[in-house]
Design an enzyme around this catalytic site. Structure first.
Site, mmCIF file in Angstrom:
data_model
loop_
_atom_site.group_PDB
_atom_site.id
_atom_site.type_symbol
_atom_site.label_atom_id
_atom_site.label_comp_id
_atom_site.label_asym_id
_atom_site.label_seq_id
_atom_site.Cartn_x
_atom_site.Cartn_y
_atom_site.Cartn_z
ATOM 1 C CD GLU A 70 35.431 40.466 45.292
ATOM 2 O OE1 GLU A 70 35.814 41.245 44.414
ATOM 3 O OE2 GLU A 70 34.449 39.715 45.138
HETATM 4 C C1 TNX Z 1 35.336 39.867 41.102
HETATM 5 S S1 TNX Z 1 37.796 38.425 41.441
HETATM 6 C C2 TNX Z 1 34.886 38.763 41.772
HETATM 7 C C3 TNX Z 1 33.567 38.222 41.426
HETATM 8 C C4 TNX Z 1 32.905 39.040 40.359
HETATM 9 C C5 TNX Z 1 33.902 39.437 39.306
HETATM 10 C C6 TNX Z 1 33.306 40.167 38.146
HETATM 11 C C7 TNX Z 1 36.899 37.744 42.552
HETATM 12 C C8 TNX Z 1 37.557 36.791 43.398
HETATM 13 N N1 TNX Z 1 35.601 38.036 42.668
HETATM 14 O O1 TNX Z 1 32.762 38.156 42.570
HETATM 15 O O2 TNX Z 1 31.907 38.283 39.788
HETATM 16 O O3 TNX Z 1 34.850 40.260 39.925
HETATM 17 O O4 TNX Z 1 34.235 40.434 37.134
#
Ligand code: TNX
Length: 451
Positions: free
Chosen positions: A252
C-alpha cells in the site's frame, strides 16, 4: 485427568521443559527417523507407554501435542490408536499486529502458547506502522523512544527492548515456532518519520497518527540517507532474529512514486539477502523487477483476485519467488464475524464467518500457480480496533482453529469439500482447552459448544 474437561492434563500441568504450551516432556518413547520427512510423526498408543517416531524434532513436538490432546476414557486410559500425520503446508503462520495496539511481552508469549497448541509454526510480528514503532534499534534510537510513544485510537504505545524481543523469539523456538519480524517499508512509516523527519520527502512534516487510513506515508526513496537507515535497521533486526526470514513490508505504498518504489524494494531485498536472510514482502513487491531468487511474496487480496493483484504474484513467481497466501476475505481475523458485530472491520468483502475461514482452498486462489509455488498460508490479526489480548483472542478464536486445520490437513479429494460439520464437532471438544486456559473465544452459533 484435567478436572471436568475429560482431557488429559494440559501441557501446563506436565513436567514441561519451559512452561505453558510446551508439552516437551510428556512421557513417551521417541525415535527420530528423518525418512519420514519434515514435521511428520507416527504415534502409537496401544502399549503401556506411547511410542513416537518423528521425522524431526518439530514432528516429535507435534506428536506430543497430539498425545496431550487425546481424550482419555473413564478409567484414565488412552484410546488405543495409531496416528500417521504430516502437515500439508510447511508455513502455517499468523500475523500479529503490535504496531497499532501494542501488546506486552507476556501477552505475546501467551498468544504463542495458543498458536503452538494448534500446530501453527510462524509468528509474523508486524512491528512497525504509521501508528507506532515497536522495537529498540540502537543506531536509530528515536524510532522506539519517539515512534513507540503513539498507538491507534489514542492507545498508550510501547516498544520491545532487545531483551524483550529475544524472550519472544526463545519462547517461540521452544514451541517450534519461527518469529518472522516485519519492518513495514517504505510506506506505513509515519511513526518512523515522526522520529526522524529527515527521512520524509521534502516539505512533509509528520505528526503522530492514531487513525486507520493507509497509504499516506513514505520514506523518501530518492534520499541516500533512507538506504543507510534501511541497512542499519535491517541489520539490527536480523541480529535479533535467528529465523531465515525478514519481512520488509512493501504494501500500500500509495504515496511512493512507482520508480522509487521499485528501486527501494530491490535494494532493500538485496540488503536482506546480504544479511543471509530470505526477504519476504507483501505481494505488491512483485511489480519491482530484479528481485533476488527465492524472495517470498505474501498475497493479501481476495480468494477471487481483483485486477492486477494476481499478476503481481505471478511476476514474483516468474522471478524465482515463493508465495504465502493470506486472502483477506477469509484469513483476516480482524474482520467481523457477522454484520451485526460491533468489534472488527469489514473492508475485505464483508464479515468472515467460521465456515468461510474453514472452507477455502489455497491452490485455487491464484491461477497458474502450482502447489510447489506455495510456501504456505498465513492468517492475520491487524489491531486498529483491537485493544489487548482478550480482544485479539476473541477475534482470532475460533476462526484460527479453522485456519489451522486447513493449513495442516490434506487437500479434500477433487470435487469434495472439507467437512464443516465434522470440524465443528471436534472444535466443541477442543474449546475445553481454551476454557481450561482462560482463552477468550467467540461462541459462534454454528457450533454446538455443549456437545
Ligand atoms: C490492510 S492487507 C493492511 C493493513 C491493515 C489491514 C486492516 C495489508 C497488506 N495491509 O495495513 O491493518 O488491512 O484489516
Amino acid at each position: 485427568m484435567q478436572p471436568g474437561t475429560g482431557l488429559l492434563p494440559l501441557p501446563v500441568e506436565l513436567e514441561s521443559r519451559s512452561g505453558p504450551g510446551a508439552p516437551a516432556s510428556y512421557p513417551a518413547d521417541v525415535a527420530i527417523d528423518p525418512a519420514l520427512g519434515p514435521e511428520a510423526y507416527q504415534l502409537t498408543t496401544d502399549a503401556d507407554r506411547p511410542r513416537i517416531v518423528a521425522g524431526d524434532a518439530a514432528g516429535a513436538f507435534s506428536a506430543r501435542l497430539t498425545l496431550s490432546q487425546l481424550p482419555v476414557g473413564p478409567d484414565g486410559r488412552l484410546p488405543a490408536l495409531r496416528v500417521a500425520d504430516r502437515p500439508r503446508f510447511g508455513w502455517r503462520g499468523v500475523l500479529l499486529d503490535v504496531a497499532r495496539h501494542f501488546l506486552g511481552v507476556d501477552d505475546v508469549l501467551a498468544f504463542l502458547d495458543d498458536l503452538a497448541d494448534l500446530k501453527l509454526n510462524r509468528l509474523h510480528l508486524h512491528l512497525t506502522d504509521d501508528q507506532g514503532w515497536r522495537l529498540q534499534i540502537d543506531s536509530w534510537p528515536r524510532l522506539a523512544e519517539v515512534g513507540g510513544r503513539s498507538g491507534s485510537q489514542g492507545s498508550a504505545g510501547g516498544w520491545y527492548s532487545k531483551d524483550d524481543f529475544r524472550r519472544i523469539v526463545a519462547h517461540a523456538a521452544d514451541r517450534h515456532i519461527v518469529v518472522v519480524p516485519e519492518v513495514d517499508l517504505p510506506g506505513h512509516t509515519n511513526a518512523a518519520l515522526v522520529a526522524y523527519p529527515e527521512l520524509a520527502c521534502p516539505g512533509v512534516v509528520p505528526e503522530p497518527y492514531e487513525g486507520d487510513e493507509v497509504g499516506f506515508s513514505t520514506l523518501d526513496t530518492a534520499n541516500e540517507l533512507v538506504y543507510r537507515f534501511t541497512a542499519e535497521v535491517l541489520r539490527e533486526v536480523a541480529e535479533l532474529s535467528p529465523g531465515p526470514w525478514l519481512h520488509l513490508g512493501g504494501d500500500e505504498c500509495l504515496s511512493t512514486p512507482d520508480e522509487g518504489y521499485a528501486e527501494y524494494v530491490r535494494r532493500a531485498a538485496r540488503l536482506v539477502t546480504g544479511l543471509g536472510r530470505i526477504p519476504v514482502g507483501w505481494h505488491e513487491i512483485g511489480q519491482a523487477g530484479g528481485l533476488p531468487d527465492g524472495v517470498v511474496g505474501q498475497y493479501w487480496n481476495y480468494t477471487i483476485p481483483e485486477d492486477g493483484h494476481a499478476a503481481r504474484v505471478r511476476s514474483l513467481v516468474a522471478q524465482g519467488g515463493k508465495v504465502i497466501l493470506s486472502p483477506s476475505d477469509v484469513a483476516y481475523f480482524d474482520m467481523k464475524y457477522t454484520a451485526d458485530d460491533l468489534l472488527g472491520q469489514d473492508w475485505a468483502e464483508g464479515p468472515t464467518s467460521l465456515r468461510e475461514a474453514y472452507g477455502w482452498e489455497p491452490t485455487t486462489v491464484i491461477d497458474g500457480l502450482a502447489e510447489t509455488d506455495l510456501l504456505g498460508v498465513e492468517a492475520a490479526v491487524f489491531t486498529e480496533y483491537l485493544c489487548g489480548l482478550d480482544a485479539v483472542r476473541s477475534l482470532a478464536f475460533p476462526r484460527l482453529a479453522a485456519f489451522a486445520e486447513l493449513a495442516w490437513s490434506p487437500a479434500p479429494a477433487p470435487g469434495q469439500q472439507r467437512d464443516f460439520a465434522g470440524f465443528t464437532r471436534r472444535l466443541a471438544g477442543y474449546a475445553r482447552r481454551w476454557d481450561a486456559r482462560g482463552v477468550s473465544y467467540r461462541r459462534v452459533p454454528e457450533v454446538d459448544w455443549e456437545a
